[in-house]
Motif scaffolding. Structure first.
Motif, PDB file in Angstrom:
ATOM      1  N   ASN A 345       0.847  -1.203   0.000  1.00 14.28           N
ATOM      2  CA  ASN A 345       0.000   0.000   0.000  1.00 14.28           C
ATOM      3  C   ASN A 345       0.883   1.255   0.000  1.00 14.28           C
ATOM      4  O   ASN A 345       1.397   1.669   1.034  1.00 14.28           O
ATOM      5  N   ASP A 346       0.978   1.895  -1.136  1.00 10.96           N
ATOM      6  CA  ASP A 346       1.923   3.026  -1.230  1.00 10.96           C
ATOM      7  C   ASP A 346       1.559   4.046  -2.310  1.00 10.96           C
ATOM      8  O   ASP A 346       2.438   4.736  -2.813  1.00 10.96           O
ATOM      9  N   ASN A 347       0.301   4.182  -2.664  1.00  7.25           N
ATOM     10  CA  ASN A 347      -0.040   5.025  -3.813  1.00  7.25           C
ATOM     11  C   ASN A 347      -0.878   6.228  -3.410  1.00  7.25           C
ATOM     12  O   ASN A 347      -1.808   6.123  -2.619  1.00  7.25           O
ATOM     13  N   HIS A 348      -0.548   7.355  -3.988  1.00  2.00           N
ATOM     14  CA  HIS A 348      -1.337   8.584  -3.867  1.00  2.00           C
ATOM     15  C   HIS A 348      -2.351   8.626  -5.010  1.00  2.00           C
ATOM     16  O   HIS A 348      -2.135   8.039  -6.070  1.00  2.00           O
ATOM     17  N   PRO A 349      -3.457   9.335  -4.812  1.00  2.00           N
ATOM     18  CA  PRO A 349      -4.391   9.510  -5.949  1.00  2.00           C
ATOM     19  C   PRO A 349      -3.719  10.316  -7.057  1.00  2.00           C
ATOM     20  O   PRO A 349      -2.821  11.131  -6.800  1.00  2.00           O
ATOM     21  N   LYS A 378      -4.586   3.902  -7.476  1.00  2.00           N
ATOM     22  CA  LYS A 378      -4.242   2.507  -7.723  1.00  2.00           C
ATOM     23  C   LYS A 378      -4.460   1.621  -6.509  1.00  2.00           C
ATOM     24  O   LYS A 378      -4.359   0.393  -6.622  1.00  2.00           O
ATOM     25  N   ASP A 379      -4.710   2.245  -5.381  1.00  2.00           N
ATOM     26  CA  ASP A 379      -5.021   1.441  -4.200  1.00  2.00           C
ATOM     27  C   ASP A 379      -6.416   0.835  -4.344  1.00  2.00           C
ATOM     28  O   ASP A 379      -7.169   1.164  -5.272  1.00  2.00           O
ATOM     29  N   SER A 380      -6.752   0.004  -3.404  1.00  2.00           N
ATOM     30  CA  SER A 380      -8.066  -0.639  -3.422  1.00  2.00           C
ATOM     31  C   SER A 380      -8.872  -0.196  -2.208  1.00  2.00           C
ATOM     32  O   SER A 380      -8.349   0.422  -1.279  1.00  2.00           O
ATOM     33  N   GLY A 381     -10.189  -0.503  -2.214  1.00  2.00           N
ATOM     34  CA  GLY A 381     -11.052  -0.129  -1.097  1.00  2.00           C
ATOM     35  C   GLY A 381     -11.227   1.363  -1.002  1.00  2.00           C
ATOM     36  O   GLY A 381     -11.245   2.088  -2.009  1.00  2.00           O
ATOM     37  N   ASP A 382     -11.366   1.860   0.277  1.00  2.00           N
ATOM     38  CA  ASP A 382     -11.530   3.299   0.484  1.00  2.00           C
ATOM     39  C   ASP A 382     -10.308   4.085   0.048  1.00  2.00           C
ATOM     40  O   ASP A 382     -10.409   5.263  -0.299  1.00  2.00           O
ATOM     41  N   ASN A 383      -9.170   3.454   0.096  1.00  2.00           N
ATOM     42  CA  ASN A 383      -7.953   4.152  -0.333  1.00  2.00           C
ATOM     43  C   ASN A 383      -7.975   4.451  -1.834  1.00  2.00           C
ATOM     44  O   ASN A 383      -7.211   5.295  -2.305  1.00  2.00           O
ATOM     45  N   GLY A 384      -8.805   3.776  -2.562  1.00  2.00           N
ATOM     46  CA  GLY A 384      -8.878   4.003  -4.000  1.00  2.00           C
ATOM     47  C   GLY A 384     -10.043   4.867  -4.429  1.00  2.00           C
ATOM     48  O   GLY A 384     -10.205   5.155  -5.617  1.00  2.00           O
ATOM     49  N   GLY A 432      -8.724   7.604   2.158  1.00  2.91           N
ATOM     50  CA  GLY A 432      -7.960   6.781   3.092  1.00  2.91           C
ATOM     51  C   GLY A 432      -7.750   7.491   4.409  1.00  2.91           C
ATOM     52  O   GLY A 432      -8.155   8.636   4.604  1.00  2.91           O
ATOM     53  N   SER A 433      -7.094   6.815   5.294  1.00  2.00           N
ATOM     54  CA  SER A 433      -6.819   7.378   6.611  1.00  2.00           C
ATOM     55  C   SER A 433      -5.341   7.138   6.911  1.00  2.00           C
ATOM     56  O   SER A 433      -4.923   5.991   7.152  1.00  2.00           O
ATOM     57  N   PRO A 434      -4.546   8.195   6.964  1.00  2.91           N
ATOM     58  CA  PRO A 434      -4.898   9.576   6.610  1.00  2.91           C
ATOM     59  C   PRO A 434      -5.072   9.709   5.093  1.00  2.91           C
ATOM     60  O   PRO A 434      -4.484   8.949   4.328  1.00  2.91           O
TER      61      PRO A 434
END
Length: 805
Positions: A345-349, A378-384, A432-434
């Motif tokens: 998990n390491d991606n910014h929008p 590129k993240d998944s879930g709420d992070n995406g 995401g959080s943060p």
């Protein structure tokens, strides 16, 4: 003779001899002989004396000799026997190097007493004395083992200096199961051979073929020449490279260090040389993204990480690697690789501007799309899950068009003159959080539209111009401003055409179309033209052009350029006005009234009166505003009978201009009863001047009025004043807004100035003067008949000066 000398050029002696011989005798026919080349020296060619019918015994005495024309002396004559013999061996190939079919020696035989000359031709025939030879003793040929059967290969031909049948006639090839020859004949008869492949070659069985080519001529006996042919069989790339496996599956961690080894591939090729050298490359089925992430070494087949691997970008990479040999006809082998990426998990929008329209016109319609933006994570879930927004204080709004695609549209009218450009910042934030975010700023430039009319700082220009101005003088610069840009702000000025008194404005004024400077084209006269009213238009260069105009009021400012003109009392130029009054005149009585006119403006035409000279300053007073001369006391016996008054009328200009009149008063002793009843002493004067005459001429018939004026003047001058018993009542009364009544010769005025236009006419003994007066005022000037109280009034009529309203 000249042709003979030119053809057989020889020594000077021969020329002279032949010339003399030609004069005395004719040349005999040509005698032909034929001999083979390479004859031994001393060999007999023929008996020339017998063939020519000459006596052998006389040859010495007649000095017979043989000369060879143009070549070495190969043949000579025996003077004892008359025989031609070979003096030197002849090589036909040297004598005739061009391989002609015939080769001749030309000789001249000469005999004296008498002189005779004989032409002899000796044909040199060829013998087979030269063998064929090749220019190169060894010929090298490189032939691919894939060459088809029947293919031809050119060979060097042999050369033979002999001619005819003695030249090259045939070729022979040494025994070979793969090659044969085919004889060809050229257009010039030259024979050459082509090498023909009659069986397919196999480099692996035989790499080199050694052949012998033999050239044979047609002479007897035959002669031959040989050359070696070395045929090198070129290898054909007929073995493709191959990998150990057809498919590889490899696991790689996300964010692996750049340069880390993923796998090293190895392919083999059974061929030799360049055909076995392997080059590794991606096939067309491998995506560009895969090629960007992984680097393939073309020499050793190593696959290494080229850039950061992101699980959110690609979870799986598939590639196809091709191994190609370096043969002329490269053969290839391939294998498939599947690279599986392990996630972190390491991606910014991310935000991507798909299209952005800039610049745009400021009059663009509302709800027009000016940008298309896509967002992703590129993240998944709420992070995406991401949100996109722009600053609130802008005339734009975002509208979601499809999944993760937004349109930027115009929500409010744009005005370039107010805001020429906008820096629009797109901010994307994930949930995401943060939360992580990214932004991108684009500059939107507005193009100018011709939507602003030129603006003048004032809506009305009042320009004061002093009269007597110089033509071409700058009057003003009514410059307009246009907030638009470029051609939309380039202004052109011009005067809107208007005619005044049949005169166009363009004849009076001009304007610089570039800067709006307004110029006068003529000199103005306040007394003729007091003001002008016109419009100036400023027009921009847009399409369509916009314009505005401004009203210009030109006021001609008066200069004090007109001196006062004294119109009453009337007198001829330079003459003295003579008046008579009773010595019993009371104090305060009106003696005379000076009236002066000034055609200048109100300010400059205000006239004041004062004495310039006076005989007795205690006797008369002068009203400085209305020009009335009154008595300050009664006459005494000490006062002179004649009083001389010089009155100056001065205007209010700067500097002041003036006019003077001299009045000579004579007192009479006769007492008149009427005077005691009157408050003012009658004043007798007549009005006439050059100004009157000028105006009369301008308004009426010049000849008629001039004649009438002369007659009236003569009548007035001829009349003499006579004593009167009583003064009858004044025939004309004077009524003004001041409610004053004057019984005798009277002039009442509201103001101290008079206006310009004056019309003089005579009607039944009356002098009537009309001119316009200030609004609201009325002027009536009356004078008593000449005989009232002073002279006989029979036949006389009153003289009246009237100024109607």
């Amino acid at each position: 003779m000249a042709r003979l000398i030119h053809q057989y050029s020889c020594t000077g002696y021969v020329f002279v001899f032949l010339f003399l011989s030609a004069i005395m005798h004719t040349v005999s026919p040509v005698t032909h002989y034929s001999v083979p080349e390479e004859m031994e020296e001393g060999s007999i060619v023929a008996n020339l004396a017998i063939d020519l019918g000459l006596d052998v015994k006389t040859l010495n005495n007649r000095k017979m000799r043989v000369d060879l024309v143009g070549n070495k002396k190969y043949i000579d004559i025996n003077k004892d026997t008359g025989e031609l013999f070979m003096q030197e061996r002849i090589d036909r190939e040297v004598l005739c190097p061009l391989k002609t079919t015939t080769c001749f020696l030309r000789l001249d035989a000469t005999i004296e007493n008498p002189i005779r000359m004989f032409n002899i031709e000796v044909e040199i025939t060829d013998i087979n004395d030269n063998a064929p030879h090749f220019r190169r003793g060894t010929m090298h040929l490189d032939i691919s083992e894939s060459s088809p059967v029947g293919e031809r290969f050119s060979l060097n031909n042999a050369a033979d200096p002999d001619v005819g049948t003695n030249s090259v006639n045939n070729y022979h090839l040494s025994s070979s199961e793969h090659f044969s020859i085919e004889i060809q004949t050229g257009r010039d008869g030259t024979k050459f051979a082509d090498l023909i492949l009659k069986k397919a070659l196999d480099r692996e069985q035989q790499a080199v073929h050694n052949l012998i080519l033999t050239a044979v001529d047609g002479g007897v006996p035959t002669r031959t020449g040989t050359a070696s042919i070395i045929v090198r069989v070129l290898d054909v790339n007929d073995n493709a490279p191959s990998f150990d496996k057809d498919e590889y599956i490899i696991d790689v961690m996300e964010n692996s260090p750049i340069g880390s080894l993923v796998i090293q591939l190895k392919a083999t090729d059974l061929d030799e040389g360049s055909n076995s050298d392997i080059n590794y490359s991606y096939s067309l089925y491998t995506s560009e993204r895969t090629q960007q992430v992984f680097n393939l070494n073309p020499e050793n087949g190593e696959i290494r990480v080229k850039e950061m691997i992101n699980y959110e970008d690609f979870k799986l990479y598939e590639m196809e690697v091709i191994a190609s040999d370096k043969g002329p006809n490269s053969l290839t082998g391939q294998c498939k690789l599947t690279i599986q990426v392990k996630d972190m998990n390491d991606n910014h929008p991310e935000i991507s501007i798909k299209s952005f329209q800039s610049p745009i016109k400021e009059n663009i319609e509302l709800d027009t799309v000016i940008a298309v933006v896509s967002v992703s994570d590129k993240d998944s879930g709420d992070n995406g899950v991401v949100d996109l927004h722009i600053p609130d204080n802008m005339p734009f709004k975002l509208r979601e068009s499809s999944d993760n695609y937004y349109e930027l549209v115009v929500s409010e009218p744009l005005d370039r003159e107010r805001v020429p450009e906008y820096d629009i910042t797109f901010t994307v934030t994930d949930r995401g959080s943060p939360p992580l975010s990214d932004n991108e700023t684009m500059t939107l430039e507005l193009l100018d539209v011709n939507d602003n009319v030129p603006q003048f700082p004032q809506s009305f220009y009042t320009i004061r111009v002093e009269e007597n101005n110089a033509p071409g003088a700058l009057l003003s610069s009514p410059t307009a401003f246009d907030p638009d840009l470029h051609e939309n702000q380039y202004l052109v000025y011009f005067i809107l055409e208007r005619e005044i008194a049949n005169t166009s404005m363009s004849m009076l004024f001009s304007i610089n179309p570039e800067n709006g400077n307004l110029y006068a084209l003529k000199t103005f006269d306040y007394e003729i033209e007091k003001e002008f009213l016109f419009h100036i238009e400023a027009r921009d260069s847009g399409s369509p052009p916009l314009s505005s105009n401004v009203t210009v009021h030109i006021i001609i400012v008066d200069q004090n350029d007109n001196a006062p003109v004294i119109v009453s009392p009337w007198r001829a130029h330079g003459s003295v006005v003579e008046e008579k009054i009773p010595r019993s005149t009371d104090k305060g009585s009106l003696v005379s009234k000076v009236i002066a006119l000034d055609t200048d403006s109100v300010h400059n035409s205000r006239i004041t009166y004062q004495f310039l000279q006076v005989t007795d300053a205690t006797l008369f007073s002068l009203d400085q505003y209305n020009g009335e001369i009154r008595t300050m006391r009664m006459f005494s016996y000490r006062d002179p009978r004649h009083q001389r008054l010089v009155v100056v009328a001065k205007d209010n200009g700067e500097p002041a201009l003036s006019a003077t009149v001299t009045i000579k008063l004579s007192t009479v002793e006769t007492a008149v009863k009427a005077y005691s009843d009157m408050t003012e002493v009658p004043l007798e004067y007549d009005i006439f001047s050059d100004l009157n005459l000028y105006l009369v001429i301008g308004l009426g018939s010049v000849s008629f009025l001039l004649l009438i004026t002369i007659l009236v003047t003569i009548v007035i001058k001829c009349q003499k004043p006579k004593p009167s018993k009583a003064a009858p009542p004044c025939r004309n009364s004077v009524i003004s807004e001041r409610n004053s009544t004057i019984a005798d010769s009277t002039l009442v005025s509201n103001d101290a100035y008079w206006y310009s236009m004056l019309l003089a006419e005579t009607r039944k003994g009356k002098m009537v003067v009309r001119q316009p007066v200030p609004k609201g005022s009325r002027y009536i000037v009356s004078s008593l008949p000449r005989g009232t109280g002073l002279t006989d009034t029979s036949g006389s009529a009153a003289s009246t000066l009237q100024y109607p309203k």
